[in-house]
Design an enzyme around this catalytic site. Structure first.
Site, PDB file in Angstrom:
ATOM      1  CB  ALA B  16      -0.937   0.013   1.210  1.00 52.61           C
ATOM      2  NE  ARG B  42       3.907 -13.749  -0.259  1.00 51.08           N
ATOM      3  CZ  ARG B  42       3.056 -12.728  -0.118  1.00 51.08           C
ATOM      4  NH1 ARG B  42       1.898 -12.750  -0.757  1.00 51.08           N
ATOM      5  NH2 ARG B  42       3.327 -11.691   0.662  1.00 51.08           N
ATOM      6  CB  SER B  43       5.655  -9.329  -4.576  1.00 47.05           C
ATOM      7  OG  SER B  43       4.606  -9.466  -3.666  1.00 47.05           O
ATOM      8  NE  ARG B 102       9.120   4.495  12.398  1.00 48.82           N
ATOM      9  CZ  ARG B 102       7.943   3.912  12.240  1.00 48.82           C
ATOM     10  NH1 ARG B 102       7.311   3.387  13.283  1.00 48.82           N
ATOM     11  NH2 ARG B 102       7.393   3.829  11.049  1.00 48.82           N
ATOM     12  CB  CYS B 131       1.265   6.893   9.889  1.00 47.17           C
ATOM     13  SG  CYS B 131       0.641   5.431  10.743  1.00 47.17           S
ATOM     14  CB  SER B 161      -4.629   2.358   4.595  1.00 49.17           C
ATOM     15  OG  SER B 161      -4.850   3.616   5.180  1.00 49.17           O
ATOM     16  CG  HIS B 251      -3.808   7.585  10.839  1.00 48.71           C
ATOM     17  ND1 HIS B 251      -4.519   6.552  10.270  1.00 48.71           N
ATOM     18  CD2 HIS B 251      -2.574   7.075  11.129  1.00 48.71           C
ATOM     19  CE1 HIS B 251      -3.745   5.471  10.218  1.00 48.71           C
ATOM     20  NE2 HIS B 251      -2.565   5.760  10.726  1.00 48.71           N
TER      21      HIS B 251
END
Lengths: 341, 341
Positions: B16, B42-43, B102, B131, B161, B251
């Site tokens: 996403a 896989r992708s 982070r 986020c 999301s 959000h």
């Protein structure tokens, strides 16, 4: 056990809360001699079901309250203002679920778990607080008694049913439209009577009632004013942010409270566990916490995510969920009526 | 204007956030010489579109980072831990969108509107904050500069999301199931890797990440720790309640801040209006306020419902909304990359 059977009128019998009032009177085995469903002219003639019988809704008129002992009002503030004095004049006690009389100094504002003693001072009308206030004060009561507080910060996550059955249909229809890639219709949310309407499906709207001059909404100021009145304590300071979310039933609240005494977090849990009308669901490590879907259809106030503030050792966070149509409206109303008989 | 063209790798290109990174590089006209989409085995082999061309996703291997100047990571913390050192070893600068680095003291944690100067201290890796932290600190920055604060209380209303594309599909499928009267499938929410799953459609879940020992969730503690690091100010106290709501993108946050100086509410509005990356939408009397649906697809942070606390004259409430896939992830990542070139 109740000592007598009474005639009960329900004004707003065809609405979302009216329906829950009927179910609550049945479930709590309320001693109803005669049930008299009333509504506006538009809904008169429809039937409701009570204890397996169909009963025709009558139009609300002053005369319709003749012989009524207890009248449960849930048809909007304007309707309450018109008919409550008429019902009282005819000998009924009115339990009003609207904003019409809540701040009237002659009207007790009652959540039985907190201030049932106020009921006896009534002069014909008793007010049921706003849904978002009721569940909050039930959760706060055991903390108030054992630790005291004069500061609360609350953010709400309110279900659309707080705005009635039409709002529930709107959320469902908007959700379907958006899933189908269609433009959703917008007529009810956030406030039916205002000019602008926004989709609530897959959205969050930081407005649950009309705006006041201080930048708060009426819903937010209701929480401030009603909390002081219910606790009979003007020192309680509260600031609120009220938000509508795409949930059908069940208001959630993120509550921050600053207590007046030091506490051990287990003492808080114990106080909540013993609190009247509260079910503690508090074990985030095992993914146990209240949610609107698990609170729907239940009469209690659910409390979880209980934890000490990471800054202030006397600060406490918790998450409070309750079915706004039940404890937030119908259950609290019927509980008050039970104390009347 | 950028002085050179660079080779950009995107790890997690099929996710996403990966999709939004591609769109953001296009929209901001980033000087890409070569775009190298990477993903798990896989992708690998799928194609993505970039500037009108189909580009085949390659499997992420250490060697895939040969010749890469800037690598944008958004494929989960474990993947970042494996591949970031490999990419750095091969000369790339990594902008990592996961929780992996982070709080590493050698890794700058950057929101350009707040602390872009920290970028220059990087040793190969720069972290993009969570986020929910990003949009909050953007809104707080002008208040920090002009008034100072050391106390923030935040309750979030987070879109699904934030948990990726699968969570978005789950919300849509669950919504359809509930509208059809079917039992919804539950596999992703609230945390894919945990045992219990609850429906998010028409619900609110007070858990956005795993639990920590202090009763807070990791998401809540990220907000506490990251805010201190981004402002380089350990005096900032913050307490958070993070809640997932049935919103696809965007959000929302109910923010309470105690400022260190007296203020006039118009000064606050002016500071926010002039704040970098902020759009003030603040007129509740005219029903103007931020909402997830109006913030979706936009890069800025939207602030409204600005009002003084009803208790503490230095207390301030506001409502902050931003697209969690854009400013909360892709936009912030690409902004950091822009400062690198």
């Amino acid at each position: 056990m109740p000592s007598r059977e009474v005639t009960v009128a329900i004004l707003g019998a065809s609405g979302a809360v009216g329906e829950q009032l009927l179910r609550n009177l049945e479930a709590r085995n309320f001693p109803v001699k005669e049930l008299r469903p009333l509504a506006s002219k538009r809904s008169a003639g429809k039937t409701i079901q009570f204890r397996g019988e169909d009963i025709v809704i009558r139009e609300a008129t002053p005369e319709a309250f003749e012989g009524v002992d207890i009248a449960l009002f849930s048809a909007g503030g304007g309707v309450s203002k018109t008919f409550a004095p008429e019902a009282v004049k005819r000998g009924a006690v009115v339990v009003d679920n609207t904003n019409a009389f809540r701040m009237d100094p002659n009207v007790p504002l009652v959540v039985p778990e907190v201030n049932k003693d106020a009921i006896k001072n009534h002069q014909g009308i008793i007010a049921n607080p706003n849904c978002s206030t009721i569940q909050m004060v039930v959760a706060l009561k055991p903390l108030y008694d054992r630790f005291g507080f004069d500061r609360v910060i609350v953010s709400t996550y309110q279900a659309v049913s707080g705005s009635g059955a039409k709002a529930m249909t709107e959320l469902q229809e908007q959700s379907q439209a958006i899933l189908d890639g269609r433009e959703p219709n917008k007529e009810v949310m956030p406030v039916g009577a205002l000019d602008k309407h926004y989709p609530i499906a897959f959205n969050a709207i930081p407005q649950c009632d009309v705006a006041e001059e201080n930048g708060y909404t009426l819903e937010e100021m209701k929480m401030v004013r009603e909390t002081k009145k219910i606790f009979s304590d003007n020192r309680i300071g509260l600031t609120a942010t009220c938000v509508r979310v795409p949930v059908l039933r069940g208001h959630s609240e993120s509550l921050y409270v600053e207590l007046n005494k030091d506490f051990d977090i287990e003492e808080i849990r114990q106080a909540l566990r013993e609190g009247e009308g509260i079910i503690l669901e508090d074990d985030v490590a095992s993914q146990v916490y209240p949610m609107p879907q698990t609170a729907t259809g239940r009469d209690e106030v659910f409390v979880g995510r209980v934890r000490r503030d990471t800054i202030n050792p006397r600060g406490l966070n918790m998450w409070v969920v309750s079915d706004n149509l039940l404890k937030g409206a119908a259950t609290n109303t019927v509980q008050i009526a039970e104390y009347l008989i």
